[in-house]
Design an enzyme around this catalytic site. Structure first.
Site, short mmCIF file in Angstrom:
data_model
loop_
_atom_site.label_atom_id
_atom_site.label_comp_id
_atom_site.label_asym_id
_atom_site.label_seq_id
_atom_site.Cartn_x
_atom_site.Cartn_y
_atom_site.Cartn_z
N TYR A 16 -12.97 -65.49 7.56
CA TYR A 16 -11.77 -64.74 7.16
C TYR A 16 -10.98 -65.48 6.08
CZ TYR A 16 -7.40 -62.09 7.86
OH TYR A 16 -6.29 -61.32 7.68
N SER B 179 -3.53 -62.60 2.65
CA SER B 179 -3.09 -63.15 3.94
C SER B 179 -2.55 -64.56 3.72
CB SER B 179 -4.28 -63.23 4.90
OG SER B 179 -3.92 -63.91 6.09
N1 LIG Z 1 -2.53 -58.40 11.45
C1 LIG Z 1 -2.31 -59.55 10.86
O1 LIG Z 1 -1.79 -60.49 11.46
C2 LIG Z 1 -2.66 -59.75 9.42
C3 LIG Z 1 -2.27 -60.95 8.81
C4 LIG Z 1 -2.60 -61.16 7.48
C5 LIG Z 1 -3.33 -60.22 6.78
N2 LIG Z 1 -3.70 -59.07 7.40
C6 LIG Z 1 -4.48 -58.11 6.63
O2 LIG Z 1 -3.89 -56.85 6.64
C7 LIG Z 1 -4.91 -55.83 6.59
C8 LIG Z 1 -4.73 -54.90 7.76
O3 LIG Z 1 -4.79 -55.67 8.95
P1 LIG Z 1 -4.45 -55.03 10.38
O4 LIG Z 1 -4.31 -56.15 11.34
O5 LIG Z 1 -3.37 -54.05 10.17
O6 LIG Z 1 -5.81 -54.25 10.62
P2 LIG Z 1 -6.55 -53.77 11.95
O7 LIG Z 1 -7.56 -54.80 12.31
O8 LIG Z 1 -5.57 -53.33 12.98
O9 LIG Z 1 -7.29 -52.50 11.36
C9 LIG Z 1 -8.29 -52.66 10.39
C10 LIG Z 1 -8.85 -51.30 10.03
O10 LIG Z 1 -9.90 -51.51 9.09
C11 LIG Z 1 -10.90 -50.56 9.40
N3 LIG Z 1 -12.19 -50.99 8.83
C12 LIG Z 1 -12.94 -52.05 9.20
N4 LIG Z 1 -14.05 -52.09 8.45
C13 LIG Z 1 -13.99 -51.03 7.60
C14 LIG Z 1 -14.84 -50.53 6.58
N5 LIG Z 1 -16.01 -51.12 6.28
N6 LIG Z 1 -14.47 -49.43 5.90
C15 LIG Z 1 -13.30 -48.81 6.21
N7 LIG Z 1 -12.46 -49.23 7.15
C16 LIG Z 1 -12.80 -50.33 7.84
C17 LIG Z 1 -10.91 -50.48 10.92
O11 LIG Z 1 -11.54 -49.31 11.38
C18 LIG Z 1 -9.41 -50.52 11.22
O12 LIG Z 1 -8.85 -49.23 11.25
C19 LIG Z 1 -6.23 -56.58 6.59
O13 LIG Z 1 -6.69 -56.76 5.28
C20 LIG Z 1 -5.86 -57.91 7.22
O14 LIG Z 1 -6.74 -58.94 6.85
C21 LIG Z 1 -3.39 -58.81 8.71
#
Ligand SMILES: NC(=O)c1ccc[n+]([C@@H]2O[C@H](COP(=O)([O-])OP(=O)(O)OC[C@H]3O[C@@H](n4cnc5c(N)ncnc54)[C@H](O)[C@@H]3O)[C@@H](O)[C@H]2O)c1
Length: 250
Positions: A154, A141
């Site tokens: 985070y 991230s």
């Molecule tokens: N959305 C953003 O702005 C953003 C920015 C930077 C990084 N990221 C990273 O991208 C990745 C995806 O983010 P997103 O926003 O698409 O995700 P999201 O929050 O929409 O979805 C996360 C998913 O992870 C699953 N999850 C949570 N705990 C779990 C576990 N113990 N085992 C299996 N599954 C589990 C949840 O059920 C969910 O389906 C993450 O690593 C996040 O940190 C996202």
């Protein structure tokens, strides 16, 4: 059909960025396994992919535990005959002021966001060896490089993922396994919508100072994930590919 014959496993991919990557991999001919806690959402992802002629199966698993990791990898190998690509994206995001963070918050976040990625790569290596190599894409991230209020847990975890990509790149190079990370900026996913519901100010402030002042789409991150999982990025190794609309450029 860049990924025909390849098997890709995505953790935490029932929604958001992981789901967008699953759709793209399947559209490019890969056999895809998505591991997530959320069974109904996995079903909801599986059906349209199958209708479009793709191959994807969901595995309900806690990707922060050894048992869950074992199940998702053995399921992928049993269903599709091996493993070529591992994308780690499962996330637990406790957001609260620093002094309110509990030991339980820290333990669960570390378990899912750091230890789970580390152990998943460890468990994938023997499967990659059988195929002569592999591709690992960790989802880090911009918050692995920058801080933000109420995101101490985070940011700490994502900083660890940034450096995990670099460290594993050393240990796995001789195995013909590329390890890289994608570092997204603010992306409008279900997870982000939940953060905004809890703190509406995020929606305006997160993008205000950015050169491209908008949230990204999950598909824009999936593009980078597919690139890092493809032979086109063979010489990229230990890299965090920032895809952030300029978030870190300010
Ligand atoms: N959305 C953003 O702005 C953003 C920015 C930077 C990084 N990221 C990273 O991208 C990745 C995806 O983010 P997103 O926003 O698409 O995700 P999201 O929050 O929409 O979805 C996360 C998913 O992870 C699953 N999850 C949570 N705990 C779990 C576990 N113990 N085992 C299996 N599954 C589990 C949840 O059920 C969910 O389906 C993450 O690593 C996040 O940190 C996202």
């Amino acid at each position: 059909m860049e990924f025909e014959g390849k098997v890709a496993l995505i953790t935490g991919g029932a929604q958001g960025i992981g789901a967008a990557a699953a759709r793209r991999f399947a559209g490019e001919g890969a056999s895809v396994v998505v591991a997530d806690l959320d069974g109904p959402r996995l079903k909801g992802l599986e059906e349209p992919i199958a209708r479009a002629g793709g191959r994807m199966r969901g595995v309900v698993a806690d990707c922060g535990t050894k048992g869950g990791i074992e199940r998702m990898i053995s399921d992928a190998v049993q269903a599709y005959g091996g493993l070529d690509i591992l994308v780690c994206g499962a996330i637990h995001r406790p957001t609260k002021p620093f002094l309110d963070v509990t030991e339980a918050d820290l333990d669960l976040a570390w378990q899912v966001n750091v230890k789970g990625y580390f152990m998943a790569v460890q468990r994938a290596v023997p499967e990659f060896r059988k195929r002569g190599g592999g591709k690992v894409v960790l989802i880090s991230s911009t918050f692995g490089f920058a801080g933000a209020p109420n995101f101490s847990v985070y940011c700490t975890c994502k900083g660890a993922v940034v450096n995990m990509a670099r460290a594993l790149a050393h240990d796995l190079a001789r195995e013909n396994i590329n390890v890289n990370a994608v570092a997204p900026g603010p992306i409008m996913t279900e997870g982000m919508r939940e953060l905004i519901r809890n703190d509406p100010s995020i929606e305006k402030h997160r993008t205000a100072a950015m050169p491209l002042p908008r949230f990204g789409r999950p598909e824009e991150i999936a593009e980078a994930i597919l690139f890092l999982a493809s032979p086109r990025s063979a010489y990229m190794h230990g890299h965090n590919m920032v895809v952030d609309g300029g978030y870190l450029a300010v």
